[in-house]
Design an enzyme around this catalytic site. Sequence first.
Site, PDB file in Angstrom:
ATOM      1  N   HIS A 236       0.807  -1.216   0.000  1.00  0.00           N
ATOM      2  CA  HIS A 236       0.000   0.000   0.000  1.00  0.00           C
ATOM      3  C   HIS A 236       0.850   1.281   0.000  1.00  0.00           C
ATOM      4  CE1 HIS A 236       0.569  -0.901   4.317  1.00  0.00           C
ATOM      5  NE2 HIS A 236       0.455   0.396   4.525  1.00  0.00           N
ATOM      6  N   LYS A 240       6.300   5.242  -1.372  1.00  0.00           N
ATOM      7  CA  LYS A 240       7.199   6.013  -0.501  1.00  0.00           C
ATOM      8  C   LYS A 240       8.666   5.878  -0.899  1.00  0.00           C
ATOM      9  CE  LYS A 240       4.361   6.046   3.713  1.00  0.00           C
ATOM     10  NZ  LYS A 240       4.244   5.541   5.107  1.00  0.00           N
ATOM     11  N   HIS A 265       2.788   9.729  -2.846  1.00  0.00           N
ATOM     12  CA  HIS A 265       3.187   8.312  -2.825  1.00  0.00           C
ATOM     13  C   HIS A 265       2.061   7.413  -3.326  1.00  0.00           C
ATOM     14  CE1 HIS A 265       1.016   7.957   1.087  1.00  0.00           C
ATOM     15  NE2 HIS A 265       1.005   6.654   0.841  1.00  0.00           N
ATOM     16  N   HIS A 292      -5.822   5.938   0.873  1.00  0.00           N
ATOM     17  CA  HIS A 292      -5.982   7.200   1.610  1.00  0.00           C
ATOM     18  C   HIS A 292      -7.223   7.980   1.159  1.00  0.00           C
ATOM     19  CE1 HIS A 292      -2.486   7.260   4.185  1.00  0.00           C
ATOM     20  NE2 HIS A 292      -1.704   6.910   3.174  1.00  0.00           N
ATOM     21  N   ASP A 320      -4.856  -0.175   7.865  1.00  0.00           N
ATOM     22  CA  ASP A 320      -3.660   0.657   7.972  1.00  0.00           C
ATOM     23  C   ASP A 320      -3.774   1.634   9.141  1.00  0.00           C
ATOM     24  OD1 ASP A 320      -1.150   1.697   7.222  1.00  0.00           O
ATOM     25  OD2 ASP A 320      -2.081   3.231   5.954  1.00  0.00           O
TER      26      ASP A 320
END
Length: 380
Positions: A236, A240, A265, A292, A320
């Site tokens: 996920h 990054k 990201h 997100h 998460d």
Amino acid sequence: MSGVISRMVRKELSPEELLKIIFEYTAKIAGESSLNAVLVLMANMGREMILSDRCAVWLIDDVRKELYTTVAHGVKEIRVPYGTGFVGSSIVNGEPLIIKDAYNDPRHNADNDIRTGYHTKSVITVPFTNNDGEIIGAYQAINKMTDVDYFTTRDLELLSLAASYAGKSLESVMLHQEIIDTQREIISTMGEVGEIRSKETGNHVKRVAEYSYVLALGMGMDISEAELLRTVSPMHDIGKVAIPDAVLNKPGKLTEEEYDIIKSHTKIGHQLLRGSRRELLRTAAIVAEQHHEKWDGNGYPSGRKGEEIHIYGRITAVADVFDALSAERVYKPAWPIEKIENLFREERGRHFDPAVIDVFFQELPLLLEIRERLTDTAEH
């Protein structure tokens, strides 16, 4: 079930009934690629063919020098040292066994009977081989359910027939499973790379994977789809890897520009993975991009709302955030579970899909078990 089993006496099957069972199960096994599903079908086929109360399919774990079964009617996984018990004796010697009274045989391991209250009486064990003739496991049926309450040479012939077919089918499925396991390991390792750069620990991605699996099953997904999500969810935050350390690990408050860099990201992860022809990586691309997003449309990167957000993204979001809040870090203490529960209630229908939150609370005891089991000693 406790004590001596309550026996529902049945008549031996006619040739026509046997053929029906064989054709039904061989067709199902031939069309199945999931190892666990094939093992379930094998166990059910064996039990129905010889009218036993229970049937287990045992496999060899060469690394741990053990025999194990994840499919044994009425119980969870069982492991025994290689070469022990009836099944171990049968596999080591390469010969089937017919036991009329288990408790009169010194090879019988009564521990499982003691633990479950079950009473093993008659046993039949038949090794099965792969295409090279190597023994890779064994069928074991327990307690004959007919007037003659022990297994006969006819049962041996029938179970040997099932073992001959199923063992060879199992080999190709096990090879497929090995490839899937290798892909899963690579994906998990790649996910850890992304987390390590942001000072997370490897167990973060492992926990998120397990939480996602539990939530997916609770949402009604079948095992194969839940397994798919468990496999890809460690990716996920893979995006990054492209975020500069100065921004990713800045100790103070981020500027608006820096926060935009962090948020990128999600798009980077999606771009890294979306072009693959592999279902695993295409699914990982969805999770990387959408975990997100928020149910009310105030998330990023695209401001998707409600069911515009893929269910994989909605589930991973809950997994998460739960792990981020409940794990201790150098920059924050772990939140107490009561505080996490209150936040999730408040964010139900805002940040999170209400249905996923309902499953979260339903499965919370299991999620806490996973958290305890995968606690990372480095998280201080």
